[in-house]
Design an enzyme around this catalytic site. Structure first.
Site, PDB file in Angstrom:
ATOM      1  N   LYS A 199       0.840  -1.209   0.000  1.00  0.00           N
ATOM      2  CA  LYS A 199       0.000   0.000   0.000  1.00  0.00           C
ATOM      3  C   LYS A 199       0.874   1.258   0.000  1.00  0.00           C
ATOM      4  CE  LYS A 199      -1.941  -1.114   3.954  1.00  0.00           C
ATOM      5  NZ  LYS A 199      -1.276  -2.405   4.188  1.00  0.00           N
TER       6      LYS A 199
ATOM      7  N   ARG B 183      -9.864   1.340   8.110  1.00  0.00           N
ATOM      8  CA  ARG B 183      -9.385  -0.015   8.335  1.00  0.00           C
ATOM      9  C   ARG B 183     -10.426  -0.923   8.971  1.00  0.00           C
ATOM     10  NH1 ARG B 183      -3.302  -1.436   9.043  1.00  0.00           N
ATOM     11  NH2 ARG B 183      -2.919   0.660   8.379  1.00  0.00           N
TER      12      ARG B 183
HETATM   13  P1  AP5 Z   1       4.880  -1.546   1.888  1.00  0.00           P
HETATM   14  O1  AP5 Z   1       4.567  -0.727   0.691  1.00  0.00           O
HETATM   15  O2  AP5 Z   1       5.587  -0.897   3.015  1.00  0.00           O
HETATM   16  O3  AP5 Z   1       3.586  -2.330   2.372  1.00  0.00           O
HETATM   17  P2  AP5 Z   1       2.318  -1.825   3.201  1.00  0.00           P
HETATM   18  O4  AP5 Z   1       1.115  -2.515   2.653  1.00  0.00           O
HETATM   19  O5  AP5 Z   1       2.290  -0.327   3.247  1.00  0.00           O
HETATM   20  O6  AP5 Z   1       2.684  -2.483   4.586  1.00  0.00           O
HETATM   21  P3  AP5 Z   1       2.584  -1.964   6.087  1.00  0.00           P
HETATM   22  O7  AP5 Z   1       3.243  -3.001   6.905  1.00  0.00           O
HETATM   23  O8  AP5 Z   1       3.064  -0.541   6.238  1.00  0.00           O
HETATM   24  O9  AP5 Z   1       1.024  -2.008   6.289  1.00  0.00           O
HETATM   25  P4  AP5 Z   1       0.239  -2.067   7.603  1.00  0.00           P
HETATM   26  O10 AP5 Z   1      -1.153  -1.844   7.135  1.00  0.00           O
HETATM   27  O11 AP5 Z   1       0.435  -3.273   8.425  1.00  0.00           O
HETATM   28  O12 AP5 Z   1       0.894  -0.915   8.480  1.00  0.00           O
HETATM   29  P5  AP5 Z   1       0.621   0.653   8.627  1.00  0.00           P
HETATM   30  O13 AP5 Z   1       1.897   1.334   8.545  1.00  0.00           O
HETATM   31  O14 AP5 Z   1      -0.502   1.118   7.767  1.00  0.00           O
HETATM   32  O15 AP5 Z   1       5.744  -2.811   1.366  1.00  0.00           O
HETATM   33  C1  AP5 Z   1       6.263  -3.761   2.278  1.00  0.00           C
HETATM   34  C2  AP5 Z   1       7.645  -4.230   1.798  1.00  0.00           C
HETATM   35  O16 AP5 Z   1       7.483  -4.924   0.563  1.00  0.00           O
HETATM   36  C3  AP5 Z   1       8.639  -3.099   1.505  1.00  0.00           C
HETATM   37  O17 AP5 Z   1       9.923  -3.524   1.832  1.00  0.00           O
HETATM   38  C4  AP5 Z   1       8.496  -2.875  -0.005  1.00  0.00           C
HETATM   39  O18 AP5 Z   1       9.695  -2.373  -0.575  1.00  0.00           O
HETATM   40  C5  AP5 Z   1       8.191  -4.272  -0.485  1.00  0.00           C
HETATM   41  N1  AP5 Z   1       7.290  -4.320  -1.647  1.00  0.00           N
HETATM   42  C6  AP5 Z   1       6.168  -3.592  -1.844  1.00  0.00           C
HETATM   43  N2  AP5 Z   1       5.571  -3.940  -3.003  1.00  0.00           N
HETATM   44  C7  AP5 Z   1       6.334  -4.936  -3.528  1.00  0.00           C
HETATM   45  C8  AP5 Z   1       6.235  -5.704  -4.716  1.00  0.00           C
HETATM   46  N3  AP5 Z   1       5.220  -5.545  -5.585  1.00  0.00           N
HETATM   47  N4  AP5 Z   1       7.208  -6.634  -4.956  1.00  0.00           N
HETATM   48  C9  AP5 Z   1       8.230  -6.810  -4.082  1.00  0.00           C
HETATM   49  N5  AP5 Z   1       8.378  -6.108  -2.933  1.00  0.00           N
HETATM   50  C10 AP5 Z   1       7.439  -5.169  -2.666  1.00  0.00           C
HETATM   51  O19 AP5 Z   1       0.058   0.681  10.139  1.00  0.00           O
HETATM   52  C11 AP5 Z   1       0.903   0.373  11.217  1.00  0.00           C
HETATM   53  C12 AP5 Z   1       0.087   0.362  12.517  1.00  0.00           C
HETATM   54  O20 AP5 Z   1      -0.480   1.674  12.721  1.00  0.00           O
HETATM   55  C13 AP5 Z   1      -1.113  -0.591  12.536  1.00  0.00           C
HETATM   56  O21 AP5 Z   1      -0.756  -1.907  12.921  1.00  0.00           O
HETATM   57  C14 AP5 Z   1      -2.013   0.098  13.575  1.00  0.00           C
HETATM   58  O22 AP5 Z   1      -1.541  -0.145  14.873  1.00  0.00           O
HETATM   59  C15 AP5 Z   1      -1.804   1.572  13.252  1.00  0.00           C
HETATM   60  N6  AP5 Z   1      -2.759   2.071  12.261  1.00  0.00           N
HETATM   61  C16 AP5 Z   1      -2.463   2.586  11.030  1.00  0.00           C
HETATM   62  N7  AP5 Z   1      -3.592   2.953  10.400  1.00  0.00           N
HETATM   63  C17 AP5 Z   1      -4.617   2.659  11.231  1.00  0.00           C
HETATM   64  C18 AP5 Z   1      -6.041   2.804  11.130  1.00  0.00           C
HETATM   65  N8  AP5 Z   1      -6.623   3.319  10.029  1.00  0.00           N
HETATM   66  N9  AP5 Z   1      -6.788   2.389  12.180  1.00  0.00           N
HETATM   67  C19 AP5 Z   1      -6.216   1.901  13.326  1.00  0.00           C
HETATM   68  N10 AP5 Z   1      -4.879   1.742  13.476  1.00  0.00           N
HETATM   69  C20 AP5 Z   1      -4.081   2.116  12.432  1.00  0.00           C
END
Ligand code: AP5
Length: 218
Positions: free
Chosen positions: A13, A88
């Site tokens: 994402k 989410r």
């Molecule tokens: P990346 O692009 O970083 O993936 P992502 O989907 O953004 O993963 P996240 O782990 O950031 O998502 P998440 O939803 O768990 O965490 P968030 O930060 O939103 O890619 C991942 C890796 O893969 C990278 O190394 C990238 O280079 C690689 N990659 C990407 N695409 C690729 C491809 N096609 N091929 C190969 N490699 C690839 O949230 C964190 C925490 O914040 C949550 O757990 C929660 O506690 C809180 N939070 C955030 N938003 C909310 C909400 N709306 N409500 C409640 N709590 C929230």
């Protein structure tokens, strides 16, 4: 273009949101980045969010909805936006729907990036992020080739504290319980666009762009 990006942890994402931002000049709202920044700066929001994030749990809706309200207000007159990882759960989705209605904003689409479990685990255990600018890297199999500093700003590369196996498992369980019902909600509204996120990053970006064009959403 007004988009929401959904998908399990590590589906890409953040990566695709960054590409959309650079390619189309969209404003990006990433609640994960906003919260990590608040935690790093020990702001009141960060202090409240930290215990939930460390355990891989969702931060309470009222904190997220306050962030959304403020950020949407800031960007409401700009040409487009991408919401990365927010809403989410159903409650956040329904309240966002009301907020958008009040601002006379119509969503272009909701993109679900689909990736199988083994790929997710691989990506998250190998992910490193720049402490300073947030740029994201994936370590390669050869440890001698690992970067020690961010190639964009020279900042230190860190392994996110929620990218450990037990916390990843918790995040995935929460995704299934809380976010899948939200995906069904958008499907019923005819807004859902599902794309294969296991292809290389430029290919995923290309497919996403094509889907938006085919649906007349670009
Ligand atoms: P990346 O692009 O970083 O993936 P992502 O989907 O953004 O993963 P996240 O782990 O950031 O998502 P998440 O939803 O768990 O965490 P968030 O930060 O939103 O890619 C991942 C890796 O893969 C990278 O190394 C990238 O280079 C690689 N990659 C990407 N695409 C690729 C491809 N096609 N091929 C190969 N490699 C690839 O949230 C964190 C925490 O914040 C949550 O757990 C929660 O506690 C809180 N939070 C955030 N938003 C909310 C909400 N709306 N409500 C409640 N709590 C929230």
């Amino acid at each position: 273009m007004k988009l929401i990006l959904l998908g399990p942890p590590g589906s890409g994402k953040g990566t695709q949101a960054q590409i959309l931002q650079e390619k189309f000049g969209l404003s990006k709202i990433s609640t994960g980045d906003i919260l990590r920044n608040a935690v790093a700066n020990e702001t009141p929001l960060g202090l409240k969010a930290k215990p939930y994030m460390e355990k891989g749990e969702l931060v309470p809706d009222e904190l997220i909805l306050q962030i959304l309200k403020e950020r949407l207000h800031e960007i409401k007159d700009r040409p487009g936006f991408v919401l990365d990882g927010v809403p989410r759960n159903l409650n956040q989705g329904k309240i966002l729907e009301k907020m958008l209605k009040e601002l006379h904003i119509t969503l272009t689409g909701v993109v679900e990036i689909e990736v199988p479990l083994p790929v997710i685990i691989d990506r998250l255990t190998l992910r490193r992020s720049c402490e300073k600018c947030g740029s994201v890297y994936t370590l390669k199999s050869d440890p001698s080739s690992h970067p020690t500093a961010c190639s964009r700003c020279g900042g230190k590369l860190i392994h996110r504290s929620d990218d450990t196996i037990p916390v990843i498992e918790k995040r995935l369980k929460i995704y299934q319980a809380e976010t899948l019902p939200l995906i069904r909600f958008y499907k019923e509204k005819g807004l859902l666009i599902q794309i294969n996120g296991s292809l290389p990053i430029p290919k995923v970006a290309e497919i996403l762009h094509d889907c938006l064009k085919v649906k007349g959403r670009n």
